[in-house]
Each structure stands twice: as structure tokens, then as C-alpha cells.
Motif scaffolding. Structure first.
Motif, PDB file in Angstrom:
ATOM      1  N   GLY A 163       1.950  -9.178  -9.299  1.00  0.00           N
ATOM      2  CA  GLY A 163       0.609  -9.462  -9.780  1.00  0.00           C
ATOM      3  C   GLY A 163      -0.277  -8.227  -9.735  1.00  0.00           C
ATOM      4  N   ILE A 164      -1.571  -8.431  -9.862  1.00  0.00           N
ATOM      5  CA  ILE A 164      -2.532  -7.339  -9.889  1.00  0.00           C
ATOM      6  C   ILE A 164      -2.907  -6.934  -8.473  1.00  0.00           C
ATOM      7  N   GLY A 165      -2.679  -5.665  -8.147  1.00  0.00           N
ATOM      8  CA  GLY A 165      -3.123  -5.121  -6.876  1.00  0.00           C
ATOM      9  C   GLY A 165      -4.487  -4.484  -7.028  1.00  0.00           C
ATOM     10  N   GLN A 166      -5.168  -4.284  -5.907  1.00  0.00           N
ATOM     11  CA  GLN A 166      -6.482  -3.677  -5.982  1.00  0.00           C
ATOM     12  C   GLN A 166      -6.804  -2.936  -4.685  1.00  0.00           C
ATOM     13  N   ALA A 167      -7.744  -2.005  -4.792  1.00  0.00           N
ATOM     14  CA  ALA A 167      -8.239  -1.266  -3.639  1.00  0.00           C
ATOM     15  C   ALA A 167      -9.753  -1.160  -3.796  1.00  0.00           C
ATOM     16  N   GLN A 168     -10.468  -1.623  -2.782  1.00  0.00           N
ATOM     17  CA  GLN A 168     -11.923  -1.656  -2.832  1.00  0.00           C
ATOM     18  C   GLN A 168     -12.514  -0.366  -2.282  1.00  0.00           C
ATOM     19  N   GLY A 169     -13.471   0.193  -2.994  1.00  0.00           N
ATOM     20  CA  GLY A 169     -14.158   1.370  -2.515  1.00  0.00           C
ATOM     21  C   GLY A 169     -15.105   1.037  -1.379  1.00  0.00           C
ATOM     22  N   ASP A 170     -15.295   1.998  -0.480  1.00  0.00           N
ATOM     23  CA  ASP A 170     -16.191   1.848   0.668  1.00  0.00           C
ATOM     24  C   ASP A 170     -17.517   2.510   0.310  1.00  0.00           C
ATOM     25  N   GLN A 171     -18.550   1.698   0.011  1.00  0.00           N
ATOM     26  CA  GLN A 171     -19.821   2.251  -0.443  1.00  0.00           C
ATOM     27  C   GLN A 171     -20.509   3.061   0.655  1.00  0.00           C
ATOM     28  N   LEU A 172     -20.441   2.578   1.892  1.00  0.00           N
ATOM     29  CA  LEU A 172     -21.061   3.304   3.001  1.00  0.00           C
ATOM     30  C   LEU A 172     -20.398   4.668   3.195  1.00  0.00           C
ATOM     31  N   THR A 219     -16.379   1.791 -11.820  1.00  0.00           N
ATOM     32  CA  THR A 219     -17.349   2.411 -10.916  1.00  0.00           C
ATOM     33  C   THR A 219     -18.477   1.442 -10.583  1.00  0.00           C
ATOM     34  N   TYR A 220     -18.767   0.502 -11.494  1.00  0.00           N
ATOM     35  CA  TYR A 220     -19.809  -0.498 -11.223  1.00  0.00           C
ATOM     36  C   TYR A 220     -19.395  -1.388 -10.045  1.00  0.00           C
ATOM     37  N   HIS A 221     -18.133  -1.814 -10.028  1.00  0.00           N
ATOM     38  CA  HIS A 221     -17.631  -2.670  -8.955  1.00  0.00           C
ATOM     39  C   HIS A 221     -17.125  -1.872  -7.755  1.00  0.00           C
ATOM     40  N   LEU A 222     -17.044  -0.522  -7.893  1.00  0.00           N
ATOM     41  CA  LEU A 222     -16.407   0.329  -6.869  1.00  0.00           C
ATOM     42  C   LEU A 222     -15.038  -0.240  -6.522  1.00  0.00           C
ATOM     43  N   LEU A 223     -14.243  -0.469  -7.557  1.00  0.00           N
ATOM     44  CA  LEU A 223     -12.969  -1.159  -7.395  1.00  0.00           C
ATOM     45  C   LEU A 223     -11.941  -0.577  -8.346  1.00  0.00           C
TER      46      LEU A 223
END
Length: 288
Positions: free
Chosen positions: A265-274, A253-257
């Protein structure tokens, strides 16, 4: 490291991942690889904590201020608890038979007795970590939820809330309609959803849809069971624990990630802060 000759110390394998993306300015003597230093090494800290609890680092205690803190931790861990507070689980989204509940309880008890994890594939052994650089794009300090984008039935779906506290996946009816799906495709649901305040909402039905998380090739595609709900919400969908566990998602939650293992490999999804803030304000307006 002063404990590198301790026979109880288990040396890890080198970190997996693209070596070109590692921070060459930092070197971890524990992993014998670049990317972070020993002071930031989570695996090393965990092993030190375990060795302290086992009383195998007593000869280091008292050397300096840091060692004094280790001694205090060791003393705190040896103190018995004052009591035990158990938690309450309830309000499942689907009705379970008495037989299925007994079977589930038996599986849980067997896991608790054996204390052994199920066999994992090679991709599940990939280390997942977060670094401070990944939080640079986020405005701090914040308490925003993780709101991200998923591909649901070939539709890019924004404003999807990641909710570790939800035992169900929710698809709100307007988002269901935009996919040109008919209500005849929904399966009936008998049990209502029960919110934190005890409010009950009866879903229209349930449907299984393909969902893609991540970017090619580090992505996961799964069939996800959604409860379709017709009520006001600033979100299009909510992803709960069942799906997060099936994706083997690790959240920050700190990285919103969110990150998860894939065959590439490692997949990721970035949170949209706005979007997270806009959804929060919209929900507050709905409540008013």
C-alpha cells in the motif's frame, strides 16, 4: 455529471486502499467510490481539462458562470506563447566521462521522441492523494521545509532535510561519526559540491548506506549513496532528487508530508514542523 455519456471520457478503476479509512460522507461519482466528492476529484479535473483543449466540450460553454470560465481557459490555451525560456543545469556532484554524458543525452532524447513512459509494476499504478484532514496537525500558514526522520544504518536519524533542488544526498560528518564508521570506508570524490551562490565545498568522500523510509509494513529500504561533508549545518543529512525518484516519492509541502508506493500500500513519512523551524533558526544563526 453532465458529461458522463461522452465517449471520450475514460472511467477510472475504483480507488485502491483500505475502504475502512475512507470518508463515507463523501462519494465520487467518477470513481464510483467513497473518500472524496466529484468537486475534489483530481482525475476528473484533469480529464475535463484535456477534453476542453481538444474542443470536445464546446456545447457546454456559455451555460453558466462556471462554463464561461471553461471557455476562457480554452481560449487562453489556444493562444501561442510569446517565446521560450530554457533552463540551465550544471554542477553535478560526480565527474562524468564524455562517453557517459553522450549516453545519458541519447536516453533523454529517445524518451522525448517516443513520449512513452517505461513499463511500471502494479504497485506503481496505485493512486497517491492528499486530503485536507492530513494538514490539520500542521500550523498554518507556513513556509516550512520538509524535515523528517529516517533509519540510516539502523540509527534513527532526525533532522533530515528533503530537498527537491539537490542533485546529491548529503551526510554531514558529525552524523557520519555517530554511526561509528571509519574514514577508511569512504570512497574518494574528485568533484566539489557547488551551491546556489557558487560556493564550492569539497566532500570528504562518498559512502553507500542502507536507508529505510516509512513504517512497517508500508516502507521502502534502499541503498543510498551519500556525499560526506564536513561543514556546519543544523541538519544531519539531506535527501536529494536521485533518492526521491528511486523511492517514487510524491511530496506535499502544504501537508509537510511525503507518500510513496510499496508492495503493501501507500507508505508515508510526516515532516516535523517544529524541527524544521528549529533548523531554520539555527542556520540563520550560523550565517550571522
Amino acid at each position: 455529471m453532465q458529461i458522463n455519456d461522452d465517449p471520450s471520457l475514460k472511467w477510472p478503476e475504483k480507488m485502491k486502499g483500505d475502504p475502512n479509512k475512507c470518508n463515507k460522507n463523501k462519494y465520487c461519482r467518477f470513481h464510483r467510490d467513497h473518500g472524496h466528492d466529484a468537486d475534489e476529484c483530481y482525475d476528473l479535473k484533469q480529464q475535463i481539462e484535456n477534453l476542453i483543449r481538444q474542443g470536445k466540450l464546446r456545447h457546454f460553454v456559455g451555460r453558466d458562470h462556471k462554463d464561461e470560465k471553461l471557455k476562457e481557459k480554452m481560449e487562453e490555451s489556444s493562444q501561442p506563447p510569446l517565446g521560450e525560456i530554457r533552463f540551465i543545469i550544471g554542477g553535478t556532484s560526480t565527474r562524468q566521462s564524455s562517453k557517459s554524458k553522450k549516453k545519458y543525452l541519447k536516453v533523454v532524447q529517445n524518451v522525448q521522441l517516443s513520449r512513452q513512459s517505461p513499463r511500471t509494476r502494479a504497485i506503481d499504478k496505485i493512486a497517491i492523494s492528499f486530503i485536507d484532514k492530513e494538514a490539520e496537525r500542521i500550523h498554518h500558514s507556513h513556509d516550512n521545509a520538509i524535515v523528517f526522520t529516517l533509519l540510516i544504518v539502523d540509527y534513527t536519524t532526525r533532522r533530515v532535510l528533503l530537498d527537491n533542488g539537490s542533485s546529491a544526498n548529503i551526510l554531514y560528518y558529525p552524523a557520519f561519526q555517530q554511526r561509528r564508521l571509519g574514514r577508511d570506508q569512504l570512497r574518494p570524490v574528485c568533484s566539489p559540491l557547488i551551491g546556489f551562490g557558487g560556493m564550492k565545498v569539497q566532500p570528504i568522500g562518498t559512502i553507500t548506506l542502507p536507508v529505510v523510509v516509512g513504517s512497517y509494513p508500508q516502507q521502502v529500504t534502499k541503498e543510498v549513496n551519500f556525499l560526506v561533508v564536513d561543514c556546519s549545518s543544523s541538519y544531519n543529512a539531506i535527501i536529494g532528487r536521485p533518492t526521491l525518484n528511486s523511492w517514487k516519492v510524491i511530496t506535499s509541502t502544504y501537508h509537510l508530508l511525503v507518500k510513496f508506493p510499496t508492495e503493501y500500500g501507500i507508505g508515508q513519512a510526516q515532516g516535523d514542523q517544529l524541527a524544521a523551524r528549529e533548523c531554520y533558526l539555527a542556520m540563520m544563526a550560523l550565517d550571522e
